[in-house]
Enzyme design. Structure first.
Site, short mmCIF file in Angstrom:
data_model
loop_
_atom_site.label_atom_id
_atom_site.label_comp_id
_atom_site.label_asym_id
_atom_site.label_seq_id
_atom_site.Cartn_x
_atom_site.Cartn_y
_atom_site.Cartn_z
N GLY A 1 0.85 -1.09 -0.03
CA GLY A 1 -0.15 -0.01 0.06
C GLY A 1 0.70 1.32 -0.02
O GLY A 1 1.87 1.29 -0.67
N ILE A 2 0.42 2.36 0.92
CA ILE A 2 1.10 3.49 0.95
C ILE A 2 2.65 3.40 1.28
O ILE A 2 3.40 4.10 0.90
CB ILE A 2 0.46 4.41 1.99
CG1 ILE A 2 -0.86 4.90 1.34
CG2 ILE A 2 1.07 5.59 2.00
CD1 ILE A 2 -1.92 5.54 2.32
N GLY A 3 2.89 2.49 2.16
CA GLY A 3 4.14 2.13 2.59
C GLY A 3 5.08 1.60 1.66
O GLY A 3 6.36 1.99 1.25
N SER B 1 -4.73 10.85 9.97
CA SER B 1 -5.64 10.75 8.99
C SER B 1 -6.77 11.91 9.38
O SER B 1 -6.92 12.36 10.55
CB SER B 1 -6.30 9.33 9.40
OG SER B 1 -7.84 9.43 8.68
N TYR C 1 -10.69 4.36 16.52
CA TYR C 1 -9.83 4.54 15.37
C TYR C 1 -9.54 6.29 15.54
O TYR C 1 -8.30 6.61 15.23
CB TYR C 1 -10.36 4.33 14.17
CG TYR C 1 -9.51 4.52 12.91
CD1 TYR C 1 -8.43 4.05 12.73
CD2 TYR C 1 -9.92 5.41 11.92
CE1 TYR C 1 -7.53 4.35 11.79
CE2 TYR C 1 -9.32 5.84 11.10
CZ TYR C 1 -8.06 5.28 10.77
OH TYR C 1 -7.35 5.62 9.71
#
Length: 298
Positions: A7-9, A133, A158
């Site tokens: 993903g983003i990582g 986020s 979250y």
């Protein structure tokens, strides 16, 4: 240092490797780490990449990772805290922390503060980047029920963990003080097509329509490489070398929630995090403040 193997990582690691940086990824699954490294090397033949074992849900693993990083003698230019979980059912880390707060905040807090002396000892500019986020906007730090034992709501938990990411960033910038060569910034990557929503899909056994909704919503989501753009921007833009204590969205300065700028709560969260993680290297507050801590509108 780049945390996460997909993903983003993964996209962030690949992009930084393509810029000529030597990249280390931290992950708990050695097989996935090997696959990620192979893919990066195939995409960027000149890439210098390796991995280190890290399970953010276990502080023993976090401390072992920090020790290996410090013992390696590698002088990192960028430290990115990227891994995370979202909206999972009530679960606990190895130390009994609520899973989302434990991984998203306490694991990163412990790892970063443990390696901080090494980052500072390099005596050169180092950028600490925390992937937060926009969900922090509905987060509240509840010191009376930090682990959500009295009442658990996956989204509230979250939101609290993401607010903690931002407050940690701002408080770290303040504690590092003005003129520090080590800076700390955070970001919202956007709504991205990753496995972050896997617990929502798993819960489809109870809410049958959730997987269908998520699949349809993907049309409006960013691709992982787009979601990594702001992390890469903060890590590599020359004019951001001294930027600290800021929040970014879409590669631009942004304003986080009003609660995120509450210094009293941030200081209390810091001290509580130190107690919970038993870190030994957390910096004490400095007398002076950075020139600007609160993010300004773009």
């Amino acid at each position: 240092m780049k945390l996460q193997t997909q993903g983003i990582g993964y996209e962030t690691a690949k992009a930084l490797a393509s810029q000529g940086l030597s990249v280390t990824i931290g992950c708990r699954d050695s097989a996935k780490a090997g696959t990620a490294l192979q893919r990066i090397r195939e995409a960027v033949p000149s890439a210098r990449v390796d991995s280190v074992a890290l399970d953010l849900a276990d502080l023993t693993s976090v401390r072992d990772c920090a020790k290996r990083v410090l013992d390696s003698g590698v002088q990192y230019d960028v430290w990115i805290n990227n891994a995370g979980v979202m909206a999972c059912p009530k679960m606990s880390t190895a130390q009994g922390f609520e899973y989302q707060l434990g991984i998203n905040h306490l694991g990163h807090f412990a790892l970063t503060t443990e390696v901080l002396p090494g980052l500072q000892a390099a005596d050169k500019p180092v950028r600490i980047i925390n992937v937060a986020s926009a969900a922090h906007q509905f987060g509240k730090i509840d010191f009376n029920d930090l682990m959500r034992d009295q009442k658990y709501d996956a989204w509230e938990a979250y939101g609290q963990s993401k607010l903690a990411n931002i407050m940690f960033t701002y408080e770290l910038a303040r504690r590092l003080g003005p003129g520090s060569k080590v800076t700390a910034n955070c970001l919202h990557p956007g709504v991205v097509k990753t496995e972050l929503g896997r617990y929502m899909i798993a819960d489809g056994q109870k809410t049958w329509y959730m997987p269908l909704l998520l699949e349809g919503f993907k049309v409006f989501m960013l691709e992982p490489e787009q979601g990594a753009a702001t992390s890469i921007h903060l890590a590599s833009q020359p004019d951001l070398a001294s930027e600290t204590g800021k929040y970014y969205v879409s590669c631009r300065r942004a304003v986080s929630s009003n609660d995120s700028y509450d210094r009293e709560v941030a200081a209390k969260l810091w001290e509580r995090s130190v107690e919970l993680t038993s870190v030994a290297a957390a910096p004490a507050p400095v007398a002076a403040e950075p020139a600007v801590v609160a993010a300004a509108s773009s």
